[in-house]
Design a protein around this motif. Structure first.
Motif, mmCIF file in Angstrom:
data_model
loop_
_atom_site.group_PDB
_atom_site.id
_atom_site.type_symbol
_atom_site.label_atom_id
_atom_site.label_comp_id
_atom_site.label_asym_id
_atom_site.label_seq_id
_atom_site.Cartn_x
_atom_site.Cartn_y
_atom_site.Cartn_z
ATOM 1 N N GLY A 132 1.942 -3.865 -4.039
ATOM 2 C CA GLY A 132 1.896 -5.309 -4.355
ATOM 3 C C GLY A 132 0.422 -5.349 -5.029
ATOM 4 O O GLY A 132 -0.089 -4.245 -5.530
ATOM 5 N N SER A 133 -0.306 -6.308 -5.135
ATOM 6 C CA SER A 133 -1.693 -6.575 -5.669
ATOM 7 C C SER A 133 -2.737 -5.769 -5.019
ATOM 8 O O SER A 133 -3.413 -5.089 -5.671
ATOM 9 C CB SER A 133 -1.931 -8.070 -5.605
ATOM 10 O OG SER A 133 -2.060 -8.543 -4.305
ATOM 11 N N THR A 136 -2.095 -2.327 -6.380
ATOM 12 C CA THR A 136 -2.673 -1.873 -7.527
ATOM 13 C C THR A 136 -4.050 -1.687 -7.493
ATOM 14 O O THR A 136 -4.552 -0.805 -8.215
ATOM 15 C CB THR A 136 -2.450 -3.110 -8.673
ATOM 16 O OG1 THR A 136 -0.830 -3.479 -8.446
ATOM 17 C CG2 THR A 136 -2.819 -2.987 -9.748
ATOM 18 N N LEU A 240 -10.183 -7.951 -2.183
ATOM 19 C CA LEU A 240 -9.472 -9.032 -2.772
ATOM 20 C C LEU A 240 -9.788 -10.592 -2.440
ATOM 21 O O LEU A 240 -10.170 -11.285 -3.191
ATOM 22 C CB LEU A 240 -7.752 -8.998 -2.862
ATOM 23 C CG LEU A 240 -7.340 -8.101 -3.664
ATOM 24 C CD1 LEU A 240 -5.692 -7.813 -3.284
ATOM 25 C CD2 LEU A 240 -7.402 -7.916 -5.100
#
Length: 264
Positions: A132-133, A136, A240
């Motif tokens: 997922g993010s 990444t 994040l």
């Protein structure tokens, strides 16, 4: 005229025999009984009470999940065997709520082993860590120091796992019991992977290996896990949520690169 109240011997003897025939077994009690103070209703016989009272439930012996986990990994000699032992371990409730076991990814035998916290929703669906993010961002971070999960050389590859192999509901923090019962599997995983350097990404990874949490205080300070150098770092999920911490993460990555370049 005073009436005679004393009972004749033979009358008394006849009365006693009559009572014996009726079933009287004790003529005189140890203590006198005041019949006026006796209860109005006679208690039920013990046999009648026992017949209506259900037996007390037998309490099942408690299972020591940590002991079971330690025994499960005792004879494991390969990563495939460890995965099978972990898949068969059913004492952790997380096992029943997750879609997939999130066990490992990357190159077995890589110099760097990275231990994440707990699987994300994307990890749970994919069945592997750092997707997922967050995945990444993870790949970009290590590519910046020439490390890659798809590399086939021990110097450039990385090997990844999670402190907890199943996703907790709603991404909650793992409980102390969950950490304790799954710790033997993680320590065995480190032993079998046998990396040169360990990266601990997040609180759960630090808590399970170092016995301490507080990643913002621990990050950037080299520790020792099973005799190997271990560096706590902020996880991609943390970064994040807190982008300003990426500068500290970059400093940790440079520190890792320097450790790998140093003579053994």
């Amino acid at each position: 005229m005073q009436m005679e109240t004393q009972i004749d011997y033979w009358d008394a003897h006849a009365l006693l025999e009559w009572q014996v025939e009726l079933g009287v077994s004790e003529a005189i009690g140890e203590t006198p009984v005041n019949r006026y103070e006796a209860p109005q209703t006679m208690p039920k016989p013990a046999a009648a009470r026992d017949a209506k009272t259900p037996p007390a439930p037998v309490k099942a012996p408690e299972i020591d999940s940590v002991d079971v986990a330690q025994k499960a990994v005792a004879g494991v000699t390969s990563i495939d065997e460890l995965k099978a032992a972990l898949s068969a371990f059913e004492l952790c409730d997380l096992h029943r709520g997750a879609r997939n076991l999130v066990f490992q990814d990357g190159l077995v035998g890589a110099r760097v082993m990275i231990i994440g916290d707990t699987p994300t929703r994307e990890d749970d669906i994919a069945g592997k860590p750092f997707t997922g993010s967050a995945g990444t961002l993870f790949d970009k971070m290590f590519a910046a120091i020439d490390l890659n999960r798809d590399a086939q050389s021990a110097d450039q590859g990385i090997y990844m796992t999670m402190a907890l192999p199943w996703r907790p509901p709603e991404n909650r923090d793992p409980s102390a019991q969950e950490i304790a019962m799954l710790k033997p599997f993680l320590l065995k995983h480190i032993e079998l992977a046998n990396p040169d350097v360990i990266i601990l990404m997040g609180n759960a990874a630090c808590l399970m290996t170092l016995g301490r949490a507080g990643i913002t205080r621990l990050r950037g300070s080299w520790q020792t896990v099973l005799g190997k150098p271990a560096l706590p770092m902020m996880s991609p999920r943390d970064l994040l949520r807190t982008p300003i911490a990426k500068r500290e993460a970059w400093a940790d990555l440079l520190d890792l690169r320097a450790k790998l370049a140093a003579p053994k």
